[in-house]
Scaffold this active site. Sequence first.
Site, PDB file in Angstrom:
ATOM      1  N   ASP A  31       0.821  -1.233   0.000  1.00 27.17           N
ATOM      2  CA  ASP A  31       0.000   0.000   0.000  1.00 27.17           C
ATOM      3  C   ASP A  31       0.847   1.273   0.000  1.00 27.17           C
ATOM      4  O   ASP A  31       0.638   2.169  -0.816  1.00 27.17           O
ATOM      5  CB  ASP A  31      -1.079   0.002   1.110  1.00 27.17           C
ATOM      6  CG  ASP A  31      -0.574  -0.103   2.528  1.00 27.17           C
ATOM      7  OD1 ASP A  31       0.643  -0.296   2.733  1.00 27.17           O
ATOM      8  OD2 ASP A  31      -1.419   0.009   3.456  1.00 27.17           O
ATOM      9  N   SER A  65     -14.379   4.461  26.803  1.00 25.70           N
ATOM     10  CA  SER A  65     -14.477   3.151  26.163  1.00 25.70           C
ATOM     11  C   SER A  65     -14.288   2.066  27.195  1.00 25.70           C
ATOM     12  O   SER A  65     -13.931   2.333  28.344  1.00 25.70           O
ATOM     13  CB  SER A  65     -13.389   2.991  25.106  1.00 25.70           C
ATOM     14  OG  SER A  65     -12.157   2.728  25.745  1.00 25.70           O
ATOM     15  N   GLY A  86      -4.529  -6.318  18.601  1.00 26.77           N
ATOM     16  CA  GLY A  86      -3.192  -6.919  18.501  1.00 26.77           C
ATOM     17  C   GLY A  86      -3.141  -8.175  17.664  1.00 26.77           C
ATOM     18  O   GLY A  86      -2.138  -8.868  17.624  1.00 26.77           O
ATOM     19  N   ALA A  87      -4.231  -8.493  16.954  1.00 28.59           N
ATOM     20  CA  ALA A  87      -4.262  -9.707  16.139  1.00 28.59           C
ATOM     21  C   ALA A  87      -3.960  -9.399  14.674  1.00 28.59           C
ATOM     22  O   ALA A  87      -4.041 -10.269  13.824  1.00 28.59           O
ATOM     23  CB  ALA A  87      -5.624 -10.386  16.256  1.00 28.59           C
ATOM     24  N   ASP A 131      -5.864  -0.324   5.551  1.00 26.49           N
ATOM     25  CA  ASP A 131      -6.757  -0.761   6.623  1.00 26.49           C
ATOM     26  C   ASP A 131      -8.028   0.089   6.676  1.00 26.49           C
ATOM     27  O   ASP A 131      -9.153  -0.431   6.764  1.00 26.49           O
ATOM     28  CB  ASP A 131      -6.037  -0.687   7.971  1.00 26.49           C
ATOM     29  CG  ASP A 131      -4.714  -1.444   7.959  1.00 26.49           C
ATOM     30  OD1 ASP A 131      -4.526  -2.289   7.061  1.00 26.49           O
ATOM     31  OD2 ASP A 131      -3.881  -1.175   8.828  1.00 26.49           O
ATOM     32  N   TYR A 159       8.636  -2.309  10.811  1.00 27.42           N
ATOM     33  CA  TYR A 159       7.738  -1.792   9.769  1.00 27.42           C
ATOM     34  C   TYR A 159       8.368  -0.571   9.089  1.00 27.42           C
ATOM     35  O   TYR A 159       8.456  -0.492   7.862  1.00 27.42           O
ATOM     36  CB  TYR A 159       6.381  -1.433  10.391  1.00 27.42           C
ATOM     37  CG  TYR A 159       5.336  -1.028   9.369  1.00 27.42           C
ATOM     38  CD1 TYR A 159       4.423  -1.960   8.889  1.00 27.42           C
ATOM     39  CD2 TYR A 159       5.275   0.270   8.882  1.00 27.42           C
ATOM     40  CE1 TYR A 159       3.464  -1.602   7.949  1.00 27.42           C
ATOM     41  CE2 TYR A 159       4.330   0.639   7.940  1.00 27.42           C
ATOM     42  CZ  TYR A 159       3.420  -0.297   7.487  1.00 27.42           C
ATOM     43  OH  TYR A 159       2.483   0.062   6.552  1.00 27.42           O
TER      44      TYR A 159
HETATM   45  C1  GLA Z   1      -0.265  -2.689   8.412  1.00 34.46           C
HETATM   46  C2  GLA Z   1      -0.498  -1.284   7.890  1.00 34.46           C
HETATM   47  C3  GLA Z   1      -1.021  -1.293   6.460  1.00 34.46           C
HETATM   48  C4  GLA Z   1      -0.170  -2.170   5.564  1.00 34.46           C
HETATM   49  C5  GLA Z   1       0.088  -3.524   6.206  1.00 34.46           C
HETATM   50  C6  GLA Z   1       1.054  -4.362   5.418  1.00 34.46           C
HETATM   51  O1  GLA Z   1      -1.479  -3.361   8.540  1.00 34.46           O
HETATM   52  O2  GLA Z   1      -1.412  -0.616   8.712  1.00 34.46           O
HETATM   53  O3  GLA Z   1      -1.092   0.022   5.976  1.00 34.46           O
HETATM   54  O4  GLA Z   1       1.028  -1.525   5.229  1.00 34.46           O
HETATM   55  O5  GLA Z   1       0.591  -3.394   7.530  1.00 34.46           O
HETATM   56  O6  GLA Z   1       0.490  -4.746   4.228  1.00 34.46           O
END
Ligand code: GLA
Length: 386
Positions: A38, A69, A126-127, A176, A228
């Site tokens: 992405d 919450s 966290g999953a 996401d 990441y």
């Molecule tokens: C996480 C990030 C997304 C994407 C994925 C890997 O979920 O939030 O934007 O980069 O990792 O595909």
Amino acid sequence: MTDIRDDATTGFREAYGYEPTGLWSAPGRVNLIGEHTDYNLGFVLPFAINRRTVIALGIRDDTVIRVASEYADEVGAIDIAELSPNRLRGWAAYPLGVAWALGQFGADLGAVPGVDIYVASVVPVGAGLSSSAAIESSVAIALNEVWLLGLDRPTLAKVGQLAENKVVGAPTGIMDQSASLLGRRDSAVFLDCRSLEAQVVELGFAEAGLELLIIDTGVSHSHATGGYAARRASCEAGAVAMGVASLRDLTVDDLPLARASMDDETFRRVRHVVTENQRVLDTVAALRSSGPLAIGELLDASHRSMRDDFEISVAELDLAVEIAQSNGAIGARMTGGGFGGAAIALVPSGDISRLQVAIDGGFAEHAFRQPTTFTVNAADGASRDR
Ligand code: GLA
């Protein structure tokens, strides 16, 4: 669904002592294929899942935003004028970050009323199922409506992403929030992350006698730290070495030149992204022409690429994938950002229980913490519910 909406209403009433104006919800997501593509402006194929976050919201007659919450005991409160990325902390950074980010997309935060928000959720945290995007997307559609902003869903996805990037501090892409906002029942969202053009692709799992099993390893990961961001930096370095704006501009035919133009590690990062983009296109084509029984090898190849080239898998994810593959799954891969989280397996319905037993046994044998396994369906994206 009914229960969680009732939980949100009850939570709201207990926190604030009056009835909410309305309820909005947004789902978590699972990514079928297209990982770390992405932010390289490539292709992804996630779907929204039947686990949602519901928010109850009430409009105030001042300019204060309060958030409460089930995640925390205390109610957070801030004046809208005070919203800024470095003032927001903890889980409240997600809903309040969205309010701030709406201002960056043209909302006149000096002219909107304060709100009270209560968040209830059944998206596992966290999953790797984007519980954070579910909060962001539900808050985004709610504020968009009650603040009369008129922003479309692709823009609301960018709002959620900005909140995640600048407030939460995770340099994540657009996938996401797009899945959470644009999802459709029994379908995946085929998103071009450069044009943000989205197409609905029918999955047809049930008709093919298949179910999608999530294997949550329980290994925790955070995209605000470490791996990441390092992967993202390697991708940017690879694009610079190839003289392109983003890895989206490369195809598999460019890989020989790429190999000669950068160090081996950067090359393998690039090869993952370039081949993964192609696998997304191939998966969409296979789903459309032959249905889901034809996508197993693409899922398996995606996992190998993440394990060997992108190096974002962990032993627990590899084990989950191997056990799935040798116990009836037609394909399996880790899903999400990596370094922990969940794997997915596409499995004939009749093999699900056997596979779950095999996974529990295999994890016990390796003295790994017992994973959580459950099936998910593709569901509709964010909605107003009451
Ligand atoms: C996480 C990030 C997304 C994407 C994925 C890997 O979920 O939030 O934007 O980069 O990792 O595909």
